[in-house]
Enzyme design. Structure first.
Site, short mmCIF file in Angstrom:
data_model
loop_
_atom_site.label_atom_id
_atom_site.label_comp_id
_atom_site.label_asym_id
_atom_site.label_seq_id
_atom_site.Cartn_x
_atom_site.Cartn_y
_atom_site.Cartn_z
N GLU A 199 0.81 -1.23 0.00
CA GLU A 199 0.00 0.00 0.00
C GLU A 199 0.83 1.27 0.00
OE1 GLU A 199 -3.70 2.08 2.49
OE2 GLU A 199 -3.08 0.04 2.93
N LYS A 237 -8.63 -1.34 0.67
CA LYS A 237 -9.69 -1.94 1.50
C LYS A 237 -10.39 -2.99 0.66
CE LYS A 237 -9.35 -0.24 5.56
NZ LYS A 237 -8.96 -1.16 6.62
#
Length: 425
Positions: free
Chosen positions: A226, A242
């Site tokens: 990420e 997510k």
């Protein structure tokens, strides 16, 4: 100090070079971006340990470098609640480094020096040493056992973690929050060598924010997928993740798992809430009309998981720098929840410990305010004879507690298996 550089259209294997030049130093780093999707420049080097971001800009910064990295700070910025005061950092002041251009198979030698002659002397010494380097990573692996742990124990056992989820769902039903990221930490004793483990991890788990950092007796091994924050000039980008599904070795099953992620309403809603949170955070430092969702709910696949990723960008307001953006963005929305302030209050209440580096940021920060920071997830932190691996997941009104607990197991699996550990959940 003036910034100088030289480029060579040649290639020394990065693992061999890092081991040969830097692995024996008390403070060293390897920001491995070989598998980054849009900025494939890895950086290796050493420097002096620091706990501050007091950086001095270089004179005569070259304009023709193809990358944004500049000597400055390399390390971690810890998780901290909003408005909690100065940033807590641990890292290295770097005045010279090697940069690998993976797309063009070229190496850059970059550094801040008083004179061009001093830089040239350092550059030529590095070339001479490179000429005799080779096979160093294999030799290191042969003579060092990779770090292993017989058993890791979750600080919040399953019963406690499920109880925290139930409490969070109550707060969601009351309208206190829309989403919250609840985490726990695996801890245990280890034996062996963390760098030898990293050399193996990076081959098997090809993550865009793969990083090794050794500073002040602590070693960080990160295979983070990420992007927390990238700043280049006035352009700012964050890429929250997510939504997670396991990978399968069977191609058809793997496609089905990916499709189930794309169509999962709970996962999509969770990602969209964090996108809105990131847009709100950026609005504090960016021109309102510039804030753009460049990619929404894109599937990106890694060695053990498929994940839903969105890219949110903006242009800094006049007079602001990347450091202003960093303060506005911390802590990262994908690791807190929404609304952020209330979610952070509940995190503090439920987790009853400091997250420290976990769910903070790891990477480099230049004096100009340019930076490239990954989220500190999928990260093992080694201190003396103890290793810590934290994992977490986003809770929304659609969460099933048992499924959420299975998801944190999935997120831990790459590091746990690499260390041959069993986990007392």
């Amino acid at each position: 100090m003036t910034l100088y550089y030289e480029r060579i259209a040649g290639w020394s294997p990065i693992a061999d070079t890092f081991v040969s030049f830097f692995s024996g130093q008390p403070n060293c780093f390897w920001l491995d971006r070989e598998h980054h999707h849009d900025s494939r420049f890895s950086v290796i080097g050493t420097g002096i340990a620091t706990a501050t971001l007091d950086l001095e800009p270089s004179r005569d910064d070259p304009e023709d470098l193809p990358f944004s990295f500049r000597p400055g700070f390399v390390g971690v910025v810890e998780y901290s609640s909003p408005d909690s005061g100065p940033l807590v950092v641990s890292g290295i002041n770097v005045d010279r480094a090697f940069v690998y251009d993976h797309d063009n198979r070229a190496m850059f030698f970059i550094g801040e020096f008083d004179t061009k002659d001093s830089f040239t002397e350092w550059f030529h010494a590095a070339l001479l040493r490179l000429a005799i380097a080779g096979g160093d990573a294999a030799v290191y692996d042969l003579h060092h056992d990779a770090a292993t742990a017989a058993e890791l124990t979750a600080l919040d056992n399953k019963s406690t973690y499920l109880g925290n989820i139930d409490f969070a769902l109550e707060q969601i039903s009351k309208g206190e929050i829309y989403q919250i990221c609840l985490t726990t930490e695996l801890e245990g004793e280890f034996t062996g060598n963390p760098l030898a483990l990293f050399l193996r991890l990076r081959k098997k788990h090809q993550a865009p924010y793969c990083s090794y950092l050794k500073v002040a007796g602590v070693e960080y091994l990160s295979i983070s997928p990420e992007r927390f924050l990238t700043v280049s000039g006035s352009r700012v980008m964050s890429s929250p993740i997510k939504g997670t599904r396991a990978r399968s070795e069977d191609p058809e099953t793997d496609r089905q798992l990916m499709a189930s992620l794309v169509t999962d309403e709970k996962e999509r809603a969770e990602n969209l809430m964090i996108v809105d949170l990131i847009r709100n955070d950026l609005s504090a430092v960016c021109k309102a009309e510039s804030i753009t969702v460049e990619a929404l709910l894109a599937v990106r696949s890694y060695s053990t998981v498929h994940q839903l990723v969105s890219d949110v960008s903006g242009e800094l307001q006049q007079g602001l720098t990347g450091l202003d953006a960093l303060r506005a963005m911390l802590p990262g929305g994908s690791m807190t929840g929404a609304p952020k302030i209330r979610a952070c209050e509940l995190i503090s209440q439920l987790e009853k410990r400091q997250r420290g580096a976990y769910s903070g940021a790891i990477g480099w920060i230049a004096a100009s305010g340019d930076m490239d920071l990954g989220m500190v997830i999928r990260t093992a932190i080694f201190t003396e004879n103890t290793v810590r691996i934290s994992v977490g997941g986003g809770i929304t009104s659609g969460s099933n507690p048992e499924a959420e607990h299975e998801e944190i197991k999935l997120k831990a699996i790459a590091l746990v298996e690499a260390m041959s550990a069993s986990v007392n959940w």
